[in-house]
Write a protein that holds these residues in place. Structure first.
Motif, PDB file in Angstrom:
ATOM      1  N   THR A 217      54.750  44.106  79.346  1.00 28.07           N
ATOM      2  CA  THR A 217      54.720  44.638  78.072  1.00 28.07           C
ATOM      3  C   THR A 217      53.271  44.795  77.451  1.00 28.07           C
ATOM      4  N   PRO A 218      53.002  45.639  76.830  1.00 27.66           N
ATOM      5  CA  PRO A 218      51.698  45.881  75.911  1.00 27.66           C
ATOM      6  C   PRO A 218      51.535  44.741  74.971  1.00 27.66           C
ATOM      7  N   HIS A 219      50.286  43.941  74.902  1.00 24.15           N
ATOM      8  CA  HIS A 219      50.135  43.008  73.778  1.00 24.15           C
ATOM      9  C   HIS A 219      48.921  43.132  73.326  1.00 24.15           C
ATOM     10  N   THR A 220      48.691  42.581  72.065  1.00 19.61           N
ATOM     11  CA  THR A 220      47.463  42.408  71.509  1.00 19.61           C
ATOM     12  C   THR A 220      47.157  40.939  71.239  1.00 19.61           C
ATOM     13  N   LEU A 274      47.760  36.204  66.806  1.00 20.89           N
ATOM     14  CA  LEU A 274      49.094  36.941  66.999  1.00 20.89           C
ATOM     15  C   LEU A 274      48.796  38.291  67.593  1.00 20.89           C
ATOM     16  N   CYS A 275      50.101  38.736  68.159  1.00 16.04           N
ATOM     17  CA  CYS A 275      50.359  40.007  68.833  1.00 16.04           C
ATOM     18  C   CYS A 275      50.680  41.059  67.669  1.00 16.04           C
ATOM     19  N   GLU A 276      50.204  41.989  67.685  1.00 15.55           N
ATOM     20  CA  GLU A 276      50.283  42.954  66.717  1.00 15.55           C
ATOM     21  C   GLU A 276      51.421  43.954  67.009  1.00 15.55           C
ATOM     22  N   ILE A 277      51.745  44.061  68.327  1.00 14.38           N
ATOM     23  CA  ILE A 277      52.846  45.094  68.778  1.00 14.38           C
ATOM     24  C   ILE A 277      54.195  44.708  67.858  1.00 14.38           C
ATOM     25  N   PRO A 278      54.518  45.906  67.479  1.00 12.74           N
ATOM     26  CA  PRO A 278      55.895  45.483  66.323  1.00 12.74           C
ATOM     27  C   PRO A 278      56.863  44.802  66.956  1.00 12.74           C
ATOM     28  N   GLY A 279      57.403  43.712  66.204  1.00  9.76           N
ATOM     29  CA  GLY A 279      58.487  43.079  66.539  1.00  9.76           C
ATOM     30  C   GLY A 279      57.970  41.518  67.399  1.00  9.76           C
ATOM     31  N   HIS A 280      56.765  41.673  67.970  1.00 12.15           N
ATOM     32  CA  HIS A 280      56.319  40.559  68.834  1.00 12.15           C
ATOM     33  C   HIS A 280      56.079  39.333  68.006  1.00 12.15           C
ATOM     34  N   PHE A 281      55.302  39.565  66.556  1.00  9.03           N
ATOM     35  CA  PHE A 281      55.028  38.204  65.842  1.00  9.03           C
ATOM     36  C   PHE A 281      56.135  37.909  65.357  1.00  9.03           C
ATOM     37  N   GLY A 284      57.893  35.328  67.604  1.00  5.70           N
ATOM     38  CA  GLY A 284      57.264  33.976  67.697  1.00  5.70           C
ATOM     39  C   GLY A 284      55.905  34.273  68.371  1.00  5.70           C
ATOM     40  N   MET A 285      55.368  35.427  68.593  1.00  2.00           N
ATOM     41  CA  MET A 285      54.015  35.694  69.394  1.00  2.00           C
ATOM     42  C   MET A 285      53.021  35.288  68.494  1.00  2.00           C
ATOM     43  N   ASP A 286      52.632  34.084  68.097  1.00  2.00           N
ATOM     44  CA  ASP A 286      51.400  33.558  67.307  1.00  2.00           C
ATOM     45  C   ASP A 286      51.018  32.358  67.792  1.00  2.00           C
TER      46      ASP A 286
HETATM   47 CU   LIG Z   1      52.892  41.085  72.063  1.00  2.00          CU
END
Ligand SMILES: [Cu+2]
Length: 346
Positions: A217-220, A274-281, A284-286
């Motif tokens: 999946t793409p992430h930032t 954190l990850c800016e992909i919608p929904g990821h933060f 819990g993605m930080d």
């Molecule tokens: Cu992500």
């Protein structure tokens, strides 16, 4: 058999049943809590680096400005770095590398004071390069140099004072950050680790984080530019519109895909990533990057026991009470009260 006699065993089981249920319930509460403690272990590795570990060659030009170009270099710990020194000018320059980590030499030093400093402390390299020629310096940076910085100068009189100096940043071979995904995608996205540490005593410090995707999946990897600012999934988009991130890289959407986030931190602090992909933060993605501040202590290693000890004792105690009650019930049932009128049998 009388109704009373038939009822007694059922009554004993019924009386013991709540205790067995309580014991079972306590055990089921204990198992997940014991398992959950295994996921709160935090590690705070040092930061990764952006160059190959061996055979590193760095070209540094010397100019009559006077100056070094570039005036900084990142070198991984435990490596040999070869500096190709190219004198582009009409004057002689030296590449003289200090042995003293994290020390910025004052530009108010006189040429004689600068000589005296290197005479007293030695140098990791000291190469004089004639006009329009080149030289080489190979320097070993042991692992103990990780995250330290060494200054290089030209010892030709008044070149250092006019700005001819630069810095070697020794980076760490830490593994950086992994991006984890569960098999069902979104709910399981996370940074691992979610705590990073840079143990620097010198600012600004160059931080290089290798980000590796374990999923598809793409992430930032996006770093908050202000220390001690904690964003939430509902305000981070507006925040980054007003404050450019310290670093913002796209993690390749393929298993094993990597990207480097190279950025400069100017001051001690705790920086959220954190990850800016919608929904990821929101999922819990930080994480938190501790710069010059000790991260929270890593908790003691959790027990590998499936059930914690107190749960076992608690369950055993409740089972014991149930067993005693059952025994009393069946024991009393075996000795029924004497009949009210004696001796009538058919
Ligand atoms: Cu992500």
């Amino acid at each position: 058999m009388t109704d009373r006699a038939r009822g007694r065993p059922a009554s004993a089981a019924r009386r013991a049943l709540p205790w067995f249920l309580a014991a079972a319930l306590l055990a089921t509460v204990g198992v997940p809590s014991a398992a959950a403690t295994m996921h709160v272990v935090r590690v705070a590795p040092e930061i990764g680096y952006g160059h190959p570990a061996t055979g590193l060659t760095i070209t540094i030009n010397m100019t009559d400005a006077p100056g070094f170009l570039p005036s900084f270099a990142n070198v991984p710990e435990a490596s040999n770095a070869t500096f190709d020194l190219v004198n582009q000018g009409n004057f002689t320059h030296t590449f003289t590398l200090s042995t003293v980590p994290n020390l910025h030499l004052s530009s108010s030093l006189t040429p004689n004071q600068l000589y005296a400093f290197f005479a007293a402390n030695g140098s990791l390299a000291n190469v004089s390069v004639a006009p329009h020629s080149s030289g080489t310096a190979t320097v070993t940076f042991p692992a103990s140099d990780a995250l330290e910085q060494f200054e290089f100068v030209s010892l030709e009189p008044y070149q250092f004072q006019a700005g001819m100096y630069g810095f070697v940043n020794v980076t760490s071979t830490g593994p950086g950050v992994m991006v984890q995904e569960g098999t069902i995608g979104l709910p399981n996205v996370a940074f691992d680790p979610d705590v990073l540490a840079v143990n620097s005593t010198h600012y600004p410090v160059v931080v290089n984080v290798l980000v590796t995707n374990e999923g598809t999946t793409p992430h930032t990897f996006t770093v908050v530019p202000q220390s001690n600012v904690t964003l939430t999934p509902s305000n981070f988009t507006a925040y980054f519109t007003a404050h450019a991130p310290l670093a913002n890289v796209n993690v390749p959407a393929s298993t094993g895909g990597t990207v480097w986030a190279n950025f400069t931190v100017s001051a001690v602090g705790v920086y959220q990533y954190l990850c800016e992909i919608p929904g990821h933060f929101a999922a819990g993605m930080d994480g938190l990057l501790y710069v010059g501040i000790a991260p929270p202590p890593v908790p003691a290693a959790p027990s590998t026991a499936i059930v914690e000890v107190w749960v076992l004792f608690g369950s055993a105690g409740l089972l014991g009470v149930g067993a005693v009650l059952a025994a009393i019930a069946s024991f009393s049932g075996r000795f029924p009260a004497p009949p009210k009128s004696p001796g009538h049998g058919h």
